[in-house]
Design an enzyme around this catalytic site. Structure first.
Site, PDB file in Angstrom:
ATOM      1  N   HIS A  84     -28.366 -39.079   0.932  1.00 46.60           N
ATOM      2  CA  HIS A  84     -29.109 -38.090   0.157  1.00 46.60           C
ATOM      3  C   HIS A  84     -30.176 -38.845  -0.635  1.00 46.60           C
ATOM      4  O   HIS A  84     -29.938 -39.962  -1.098  1.00 46.60           O
ATOM      5  CB  HIS A  84     -28.183 -37.310  -0.782  1.00 46.60           C
ATOM      6  CG  HIS A  84     -27.558 -36.108  -0.125  1.00 46.60           C
ATOM      7  ND1 HIS A  84     -26.498 -35.427  -0.663  1.00 46.60           N
ATOM      8  CD2 HIS A  84     -27.881 -35.461   1.029  1.00 46.60           C
ATOM      9  CE1 HIS A  84     -26.182 -34.402   0.130  1.00 46.60           C
ATOM     10  NE2 HIS A  84     -26.987 -34.412   1.167  1.00 46.60           N
ATOM     11  N   HIS A 109     -23.783 -39.718 -12.818  1.00 50.16           N
ATOM     12  CA  HIS A 109     -24.316 -38.723 -11.876  1.00 50.16           C
ATOM     13  C   HIS A 109     -24.316 -37.327 -12.502  1.00 50.16           C
ATOM     14  O   HIS A 109     -23.855 -36.346 -11.912  1.00 50.16           O
ATOM     15  CB  HIS A 109     -23.490 -38.722 -10.578  1.00 50.16           C
ATOM     16  CG  HIS A 109     -24.207 -38.091  -9.414  1.00 50.16           C
ATOM     17  ND1 HIS A 109     -24.062 -36.765  -9.086  1.00 50.16           N
ATOM     18  CD2 HIS A 109     -25.080 -38.603  -8.512  1.00 50.16           C
ATOM     19  CE1 HIS A 109     -24.804 -36.493  -8.016  1.00 50.16           C
ATOM     20  NE2 HIS A 109     -25.422 -37.598  -7.650  1.00 50.16           N
ATOM     21  N   ASP A 130     -31.437 -38.956  -3.552  1.00 47.97           N
ATOM     22  CA  ASP A 130     -31.245 -39.551  -4.878  1.00 47.97           C
ATOM     23  C   ASP A 130     -30.386 -40.814  -4.833  1.00 47.97           C
ATOM     24  O   ASP A 130     -30.167 -41.445  -5.871  1.00 47.97           O
ATOM     25  CB  ASP A 130     -30.687 -38.520  -5.868  1.00 47.97           C
ATOM     26  CG  ASP A 130     -29.397 -37.878  -5.405  1.00 47.97           C
ATOM     27  OD1 ASP A 130     -29.238 -37.650  -4.183  1.00 47.97           O
ATOM     28  OD2 ASP A 130     -28.539 -37.584  -6.253  1.00 47.97           O
ATOM     29  N   ASP A 144     -21.134 -39.413  -3.898  1.00 47.77           N
ATOM     30  CA  ASP A 144     -20.873 -38.076  -4.410  1.00 47.77           C
ATOM     31  C   ASP A 144     -19.653 -37.537  -3.682  1.00 47.77           C
ATOM     32  O   ASP A 144     -19.515 -37.760  -2.481  1.00 47.77           O
ATOM     33  CB  ASP A 144     -22.050 -37.148  -4.133  1.00 47.77           C
ATOM     34  CG  ASP A 144     -23.343 -37.546  -4.829  1.00 47.77           C
ATOM     35  OD1 ASP A 144     -23.343 -38.493  -5.612  1.00 47.77           O
ATOM     36  OD2 ASP A 144     -24.371 -36.902  -4.570  1.00 47.77           O
TER      37      ASP A 144
END
Lengths: 320, 320
Positions: free
Chosen positions: B64, B270, B66, B212
């Site tokens: 992803h 995060h 980010d 994540d």
């Protein structure tokens, strides 16, 4: 009305602790144009409080990473923020392939359309126009195709003097004609010249942007008489040979461009990370063109009407 | 010897003025491992003085933006800096296509090789080992394939007591055996136990990284007993449903992971950009696991031997 340039990044390819790669926001009457988009542009926009939703279009000088790598994150963030209006990017037409390929790998479903307008590598061209502004692109010379940009205000109608409307009892229809440049003939047949009836509108302002490029006097016709010229000055005079080999300019060459194009003021940026400070680079340019300034990240330059204008350091408390 | 984590970015997908997207540097005995590489990682490395040439490898949790968009600029800059030794990136094997496609568009000729080591999406696996360290990857659960990482020091040989060498006149050959765990028998036939001859080496330290991910107790066996656990905590408890829908965790869920895996200390990061501060998120986690801290960009956490360790804010004057 505002006509200002906010510098978001002033380094060349290698960023330093204090200088991000190239990115600028031109605010023309609250239209926000992003010019180049190096890595970290969205962070600098947050830091210096540029409103994300007011960016209407992006101008990319050329497809080198230090002018482009911030696009991926910014495009994603605008989507996360729910943008719906389309975003136009003026750039090398190859950018479409870069973005298509990129977003193919990441699971981004954008909430808005991106329109890539490919620039003309052969000649100067009007690429954008609205009621207030005209933007032209023109070719410069680097290791890959590169374009400069010229932003100019349109001449606005002169303003009617109110007392003249009352005195001569001028109709709305005639006011419109006078604003467009005509005079007025009274019922008695007396002709009142345009200049007597109006306050002249401000002289249109203009900004020209040239990076990255080798010394390229062929571009002078495209930037002539600009109120403000941003020109790359990657190197000091002692590194003139490196400048030539890497298709960049020294600050003296940038100053020579400014002098010969009769611009009012010159901003230097895109500095090589080898220099600890820009004093020498600046003084070398000022020998040729005294109205020269070096930029810093966060610098806000207001282009004002009249013979001179202020340049101010951006405060984090301020809005652009 | 140093075993520390420097936080370069602590935001989730939308960066804020004070939080960059995910990036961390783990310093294990002056080996520098970069964990995730969001946009602006190279700027944060400059700011917090991480030596570019000491980064030996990069660990990417998932593809992803980010966690990845900083790679393009960093890879280019390492080349500009003349790097010659190869750079290994541990990631989803698809990253190879992303980078190939990307560098195909830009005229980058890198001065060094990039080696992509594809991670195993099925099970825990040792992905790196040297004299001092073992690194394992293990699957977590997100909208795309994602991996956690576990860094653990190897047990080092116990140290000989110098006075024992002199007293028993122990040969170099025997010293080696004793360091490896054996005892010593004197010429007179007396057995001296290993513990008498040596100072025990420090207990190996370990760090686990989970982001994540949706709440995923299946990962507990992979992080059990870690000295330090970094776990994503994108949301407060009130946004538990959003967390589930977007495959993220609340801080309470992160704390529950810490509690059930018996780690010593928990770092939360995060964070969703919707929160102005992390007080609520932190206090909710501490109800479950008191030894919890929220990270900030620039925070340096030293993992020390013994029952507790300090965490310090990074000073720009300091080196990592």
């Amino acid at each position: 009305v505002v006509f200002s340039l906010l510098v978001l990044g002033s380094s060349s390819v290698l960023p330093t602790a204090k200088r991000y790669p190239s990115a600028h926001v031109l605010n023309v009457h609250e239209r926000f144009f992003l010019i180049d988009c190096g890595e970290g542009t969205q962070h600098q926009m947050r830091k210096f409080r540029v409103p994300f939703n007011k960016i209407t279009s992006i101008f990319i000088s050329h497809l080198h990473g230090d002018h482009v790598f911030g696009l991926f994150g910014l495009i994603s963030s605008l989507s996360m923020l729910g943008r719906t209006k389309s975003l136009t990017i003026y750039a090398d037409k190859k950018l479409k392939d870069v973005l298509d390929s990129h977003f193919n790998f990441f699971d981004n479903r954008l909430t808005y359309d991106i329109i890539i307008e490919g620039l003309n590598p052969e000649k100067e061209e009007i690429i954008y126009t609205d009621k207030l502004l005209t933007v032209k692109s023109f070719p410069l010379k680097h290791r890959v195709p590169v374009w400069g940009f010229h932003f100019s205000e349109k001449k606005q109608p002169d303003k009617m003097k109110k007392e003249m409307i009352d005195f001569y009892k001028i109709s709305i229809k005639d006011i419109q004609k006078i604003k467009e440049g005509e005079g007025f003939t009274t019922n008695e047949g007396t002709f009142i010249p345009h200049e007597t009836l109006t306050i002249p509108s401000n002289k249109p302002r203009s900004f020209a942007y040239c990076t990255d490029t080798i010394f390229h006097p062929e571009a002078i016709p495209y930037i002539v008489d600009a109120d403000l010229l941003y020109h790359e000055a990657t190197f000091e005079e002692q590194h003139k040979q490196v400048a030539k080999e890497t298709y960049h300019c020294t600050s003296k060459q940038a100053a020579s461009m400014a002098l010969n194009s009769n611009v009012k003021q010159l901003l230097l940026g895109h500095f090589s990370s080898r220099y600890k400070n820009m004093k020498k680079l600046l003084s070398e340019a000022r020998e040729i063109f005294p109205e020269t300034y070096t930029v810093e990240d966060g610098m806000l330059v207001e282009i004002k009407h009249g013979p001179s204008f202020a340049h101010t350091y951006f405060s984090e408390e301020l809005n652009v």
